[in-house]
Enzyme design. Structure first.
Site, PDB file in Angstrom:
ATOM      1  N   GLU A 266      10.139  69.247  19.524  1.00 15.67           N
ATOM      2  CA  GLU A 266      10.862  68.006  19.831  1.00 15.67           C
ATOM      3  C   GLU A 266      10.836  67.870  21.347  1.00 15.67           C
ATOM      4  O   GLU A 266      11.560  68.575  22.054  1.00 15.67           O
ATOM      5  CB  GLU A 266      12.295  68.091  19.297  1.00 15.67           C
ATOM      6  CG  GLU A 266      12.401  68.300  17.801  1.00 15.67           C
ATOM      7  CD  GLU A 266      11.933  67.115  16.985  1.00 15.67           C
ATOM      8  OE1 GLU A 266      11.985  65.975  17.512  1.00 15.67           O
ATOM      9  OE2 GLU A 266      11.498  67.314  15.845  1.00 15.67           O
TER      10      GLU A 266
ATOM     11  N   SER B 216      10.802  69.920  27.406  1.00  8.36           N
ATOM     12  CA  SER B 216       9.807  69.096  28.076  1.00  8.36           C
ATOM     13  C   SER B 216       8.453  69.182  27.388  1.00  8.36           C
ATOM     14  O   SER B 216       8.110  70.181  26.758  1.00  8.36           O
ATOM     15  CB  SER B 216       9.671  69.528  29.537  1.00  8.36           C
ATOM     16  OG  SER B 216       8.986  70.767  29.627  1.00  8.36           O
ATOM     17  N   THR B 217       7.673  68.132  27.566  1.00  7.54           N
ATOM     18  CA  THR B 217       6.339  68.099  26.981  1.00  7.54           C
ATOM     19  C   THR B 217       5.440  69.153  27.614  1.00  7.54           C
ATOM     20  O   THR B 217       4.615  69.774  26.920  1.00  7.54           O
ATOM     21  CB  THR B 217       5.738  66.703  27.143  1.00  7.54           C
ATOM     22  OG1 THR B 217       6.534  65.776  26.387  1.00  7.54           O
ATOM     23  CG2 THR B 217       4.306  66.644  26.644  1.00  7.54           C
TER      24      THR B 217
ATOM     25  N   VAL C  92       6.193  72.171  28.780  1.00  6.74           N
ATOM     26  CA  VAL C  92       6.475  73.475  28.179  1.00  6.74           C
ATOM     27  C   VAL C  92       6.072  73.468  26.709  1.00  6.74           C
ATOM     28  O   VAL C  92       5.523  74.446  26.188  1.00  6.74           O
ATOM     29  CB  VAL C  92       7.968  73.835  28.336  1.00  6.74           C
ATOM     30  CG1 VAL C  92       8.283  75.141  27.607  1.00  6.74           C
ATOM     31  CG2 VAL C  92       8.322  73.960  29.812  1.00  6.74           C
ATOM     32  N   GLY C  93       6.322  72.359  26.019  1.00  6.83           N
ATOM     33  CA  GLY C  93       5.943  72.252  24.620  1.00  6.83           C
ATOM     34  C   GLY C  93       4.452  72.423  24.417  1.00  6.83           C
ATOM     35  O   GLY C  93       4.006  73.029  23.433  1.00  6.83           O
TER      36      GLY C  93
END
Length: 490
Positions: free
Chosen positions: A258, A237-238, A240-241
């Site tokens: 990614e 997920s964005t 967490v990223g």
């Protein structure tokens, strides 16, 4: 105990550290269950921070010898890994079905991607090429050596865990690095210990790859902040990223991310409607829509909108939903009840905000039947969310400038597609879409082992596959050689 055991697979419910299979040190149990029927697949004792440290130190120690190993010998490990996967395709298929609710079609698709990335990784040991560059200084030679970064930490997701773990693990190892892999807690076997077993059987030196099955409440940021890894490769997920990127910057590590997507499949006025419908169905409902490249939004020229919507809904309504063990099933369960609850809430909110349901199936536990929402406008929150499940939004447009604006009106930029009978016009349209990938007259879901894969905006940083993976997991060292006697100005 693993519910679908194969010969030599009795260790897949343990940690894999320094070449040994052992329980984690936390004492906390993790139940790995089948998302379709809730049956137990395996039970783990999760790793603690001491295990994290041992795994990274093991990878660091083993990496030195692994990198010194003859390149042709290193290539052999990946060739043997390919044969192992091919020889155990039937057993791996059963694990994918049991652990993540993947259909047989999805399992075949994922295993094929794994074989491709392993074959590509097998070329890396012979591609660690340097360069010799000229210098303005007489008698001087500039050498650039390509070297592994050292140790890579890999964190993988639950949706395509076997492939999305291997997509970073195999190239990183093949470039001469050590690796520590942390799979998602919902898919610890297919995303983690299975990969440890494959490389163990392929004769990778002990310790070069370590697999940690754990949970963030147990280890916190210990995996991210450990001093050993120089690159952190994350797929997920964005949200967490973004956290991983922040920690990586603080610790001077390189993040390869990614992340999420909100891809648009655009149907222009001159499109082949039958092809566009088929591509849109595949783009949204493959693996229950749990793919970052899925076409959340289907944009259709108003002149074809009603015709497309009728054909699209009819095709989706015919998709078999149910037990992923049934070869006829196309849509199996979502990964867990929490994901289903979140998606159901998004659908309710979208309808309340004005979206018109053309198809709305039932939701029961992890079983989520397809939903198609029509007349979704760009001002609705559901048009901007990543819908990780079998829910599609239909959006009409009047001209191509409007279609481009709608497609780009998202924080994400991963994939996309455009359908038109004029191929070169499709290419020019695709150039206007702010994503890392766009496909003309095809689906939004593609991944090929030799082509750069990655997103723009909030969909990630960096590129994987082929030469781009080689670049992400290596570094360049400049060594200059002065063959004469240098004269200095003072």
């Amino acid at each position: 105990m693993i519910s679908t055991p194969a010969t030599g697979w009795a260790d897949l419910d343990k940690q894999f550290i320094a070449g040994a299979w052992e329980p984690g040190g936390s004492g906390k149990q993790l139940r790995d269950t089948n998302p379709y029927d809730g049956s137990l697949v395996a039970e783990f004792t999760v790793a603690d921070t001491a295990d994290v440290d041992r795994a990274f130190v093991s990878a660091q120690d083993a990496q030195r010898g692994w990198w010194k190993t003859n390149a042709y010998r290193r290539r052999t490990v990946f060739e043997q890994a390919v044969r192992y996967v091919e020889d155990h395709t039937a057993e791996i298929t059963e694990l994918i079905i049991d652990e993540l609710g993947g259909t047989r079609l999805k399992a075949a698709f994922e295993i094929g991607l794994v074989v491709d990335i392993l074959k590509e990784a097998a070329t890396f040991p012979l591609r660690m090429e340097g360069r010799i560059l000229p210098s303005p200084i007489e008698d001087k030679e500039n050498r650039l050596y390509r070297e592994p970064v050292g140790v890579v930490g890999v964190i993988s997701p639950f949706n395509f865990p076997f492939f999305l773990s291997m997509k970073s693990v195999a190239p990183a190892l093949a470039a001469g690095n050590g690796v520590v892999l942390k799979p998602h807690e919902d898919t610890p076997i297919t995303g983690g210990t299975l990969i440890g077993k494959i490389f163990e059987q392929a004769d990778l030196p002990a310790g070069a790859l370590n697999v940690l099955v754990t949970e963030i409440p147990v280890i916190g940021d210990a995996f991210l902040r450990h001093p050993v890894p120089r690159v952190l490769s994350f797929t997920g997920s964005t949200a967490v990223g973004r956290h991983i990127a922040e920690v990586a910057a603080q610790e001077f590590k390189k993040p390869v991310l990614e992340l999420g997507g909100n891809s648009a499949l655009v149907v222009l006025a001159d499109a082949d409607l039958d092809l566009a419908v088929a591509a849109a169905v595949f783009s949204r409902f493959t693996h229950q829509g749990q793919i970052c490249m899925s076409a959340n939004r289907v944009l259709v020229h108003r002149s074809r909108y009603e015709e497309f919507a009728a054909a699209y809904v009819a095709a989706i309504a015919a998709l078999p939903v149910g037990d992923p063990r049934d070869p006829e099933t196309v849509i199996g369960p979502l990964i867990n009840a929490k994901q289903a609850e979140t998606l159901a809430r998004q659908v309710d909110e979208g309808i309340a905000a004005g979206a018109r349901p053309l198809l709305r199936g039932e939701v029961s536990g992890t079983r989520f039947e397809p939903v198609v929402l029509a007349d979704v406008t760009a001002d609705l929150p559901i048009a901007h969310a990543e819908l990780f499940g079998p829910v599609a939004c239909l959006m009409p447009f009047d001209d191509e400038d409007e279609a481009v604006a709608i497609a780009n009106d998202t924080p994400f930029g991963l994939s996309g597609a455009v359908h038109t009978r004029d191929l070169e016009h499709g290419v020019e349209f695709a150039k206007r879409i702010e994503t890392g990938m766009v496909h003309v007259n095809d689906a939004t879901i593609h991944d090929e082992a030799i082509v750069a894969f990655g997103g723009e905006k909030a969909s990630g940083l960096g590129r994987l596959n082929g030469e781009w993976s080689l670049a992400e997991f290596t570094t360049l060292k400049w060594i200059s050689v002065h063959r004469g006697r240098r004269v200095f100005p003072y």
